[in-house]
Design a protein around this motif. Structure first.
Motif: not given
Length: 533
Positions: A335-336, A339
């Motif tokens: 998820r990081h 982003r």
């Protein structure tokens, strides 16, 4: 057999296939020895490119890279790439050809003290003398190939090169590795990892020289650690790995720092601080270091523990450790990374530099090798480009010199002819090294050379803006770029102003029988946001 023949035979026995340089009268005995001995000489446009190319050959082949220059200005030009091999730790032999022995030290045209010049940027600088050629070569190669790898300079007077050889070929050394870390060092490391709740591993450039890089992935998989890399270590583990968060301290570095500073332990693995000091990003997170060298850090860095010794041995031992129980959500790294990658690609009205980089990545096969240069685009490429295999992502980040990308691509294609190779450089870097396209043409190397044209030394321009300085001395061209010329030194050149045009040009360039220059005119305005955030 004279001593020049002896040198060539010895280098060939060591696995050296190419020598890069520019000849002069003093170099001719070596050039003749290479012709007779079957060692390919690559005539470059500048000696600095010769030493950059030799650096890359050393990285990719395991044999020392080999470059040669004449005395005086040839020797000074050669130092740029030799310094690169010194700070980036690549095995290399730099040979300068000098006056006759009895002339050394006199005030004679072109003469300077080569040893004084080379000592600060090499592991050693040695003279070659009659009866002391084979033994010095053996010592030099052993030193270049011993950890940490690096360049060794040899100085060859012309009369020594022409003198009959009085020595046999020396044994070819393999180089020495560091001693294993003491067993006692691993107990505390295991305790730190088991007590940590949010550890993150950061892989550095020492991992590039591991004998078995697969140990890295085995460790990450066993311990389920989110991991990042420095620029040079990209690809030591496939960056498609679900625990990879990407590269640190390049584009959108604050986004990466946010994740790293949320950790309760940083595990530095093969982290060479020459790329970026720990204190730039680690803040107050404790550090456990596993490397061949002790940590060189500011007093502000909280060094919880160090394991110093051969990296392969250390990783094998770490793979036997019992994994800890961590609080990271299973998809935290993924998820990081999503982003982070989105932040690197802001919307812009024109053909953005980040779009061009994505097009080149998409056109280059997974196993392809990228060689690129130093500037604002370095930050963007290091952050965006997904690397799948070790040693397929070539850059200088210790020496960090402009002019590396094109000679690096030439050497990569010579070292790995079966692999696709692409050069991706800025227009400032292209102006520095455009003569090397003739080398790629002469050698018949099918290399797409993509030039990101934005008319500025963009990294320095951004730094001027951040300091509220006027923009001065950083504009490469006042007028807008027009269509490129039909060719550079006989190498075809094409323009691209859209992603589609660039993609088509790359498809054709990869199928060509020689190099192609592709000038991609890009809007680099987003660098102000993505390169320095």
């Amino acid at each position: 057999m004279n001593n020049a023949d002896l040198i060539v035979k010895t280098m060939k026995e060591a696995g050296v296939t190419h020598c890069f340089g520019i000849p002069s009268g003093n170099v001719l005995p070596m050039l003749e020895a290479m012709r007779k001995g079957g060692l390919t000489f690559v005539l470059t446009a500048h000696e600095g490119s010769a030493s950059f190319a030799a650096d890359v050959m050393g990285r990719l082949t395991g044999a020392p890279g080999f470059c040669i220059a004449t005395l005086g200005p040839g020797a000074t030009n050669l130092t740029t790439g030799v310094g690169n091999a010194y700070l980036d730790r690549s095995p290399l032999i730099a040979l300068t050809c000098n006056l006759h022995t009895h002339q050394l030290g006199r005030r004679i045209q072109m003469y300077i003290d080569h040893h004084t010049l080379y000592r600060p940027i090499t592991k050693a600088s040695h003279p070659l003398r009659k009866g002391r050629v084979a033994s010095v070569l053996e010592e030099a190669m052993g030193l270049a190939l011993s950890e940490p790898h690096g360049p060794v300079h040899l100085d060859l007077p012309e009369d020594v090169s022409l003198a009959p050889a009085t020595e046999d070929l020396p044994p070819i050394p393999s180089g020495k590795r560091h001693r294993p870390a003491p067993e006692s060092a691993f107990g505390k490391l295991e305790s730190l990892l088991q007590s940590a709740k949010r550890p993150v591993a950061v892989l550095g450039s020492t991992t590039m020289r591991m004998e078995n890089p697969a140990l890295l992935r085995a460790f990450i998989d066993r311990h389920q650690l989110p991991f990042a890399t420095t620029t040079m270590a990209k690809g030591m583990i496939d960056e498609d790995h679900p625990l990879s968060i990407g590269c640190i301290e390049r584009g959108k570095r604050q986004v990466q720092r946010e994740f790293l500073r949320s950790a309760d332990l940083i595990l530095g693995v093969g982290y060479d601080v020459v790329e970026v000091e720990y204190e730039q990003w680690i803040k107050d997170v404790p550090l456990a270091s596993v490397d061949i060298d002790p940590v060189d850090a500011d007093a502000s860095v909280d060094i919880a523990h160090e394991v110093v010794g051969d990296l392969d041995v250390s990783l094998r031992r770490m793979n036997d450790m019992t994994p800890g129980s961590y609080e990271w959500p299973s998809d935290a790294a993924l998820r990081h990374k999503e982003r982070y990658q989105k932040a690197l690609r802001p919307e812009v009205p024109h053909f953005a530099a980040h779009e061009a980089i994505d097009v080149v990545r998409e056109a280059t096969p997974r196993e392809g090798i990228l060689s690129f240069d130093v500037g604002a685009h370095t930050h963007q490429i290091a952050s965006q480009w997904t690397v799948h295999e070790p040693r397929t992502f070539l850059i200088t980040n210790g020496w960090s010199s402009m002019g590396f990308g094109l000679p690096g691509a030439i050497a990569a294609k010579l070292a790995c002819p079966e692999k696709p190779v692409v050069a991706l450089i800025g227009d400032g870097c292209f102006q520095m090294t455009c003569g090397e396209v003739a080398v790629a043409k002469r050698m018949g190397l099918a290399i797409p050379i993509v030039v990101l044209d934005d008319r500025w030394l963009s990294l320095i321009q951004v730094k001027q803006d951040r300091r509220d300085y006027g923009r001065y001395g950083t504009e490469l061209q006042a007028e807008e770029y027009q269509a490129p010329p039909a060719h550079y030194f006989g190498v075809p050149a094409v323009g691209a102003r859209t992603p589609e045009q660039l993609g088509r040009a790359l498809t054709e360039a990869f199928k060509a029988e020689g190099p192609t220059v592709i000038e991609a005119v890009v809007d680099a305005a987003h660098y102000d946001d993505t390169v320095f955030d």
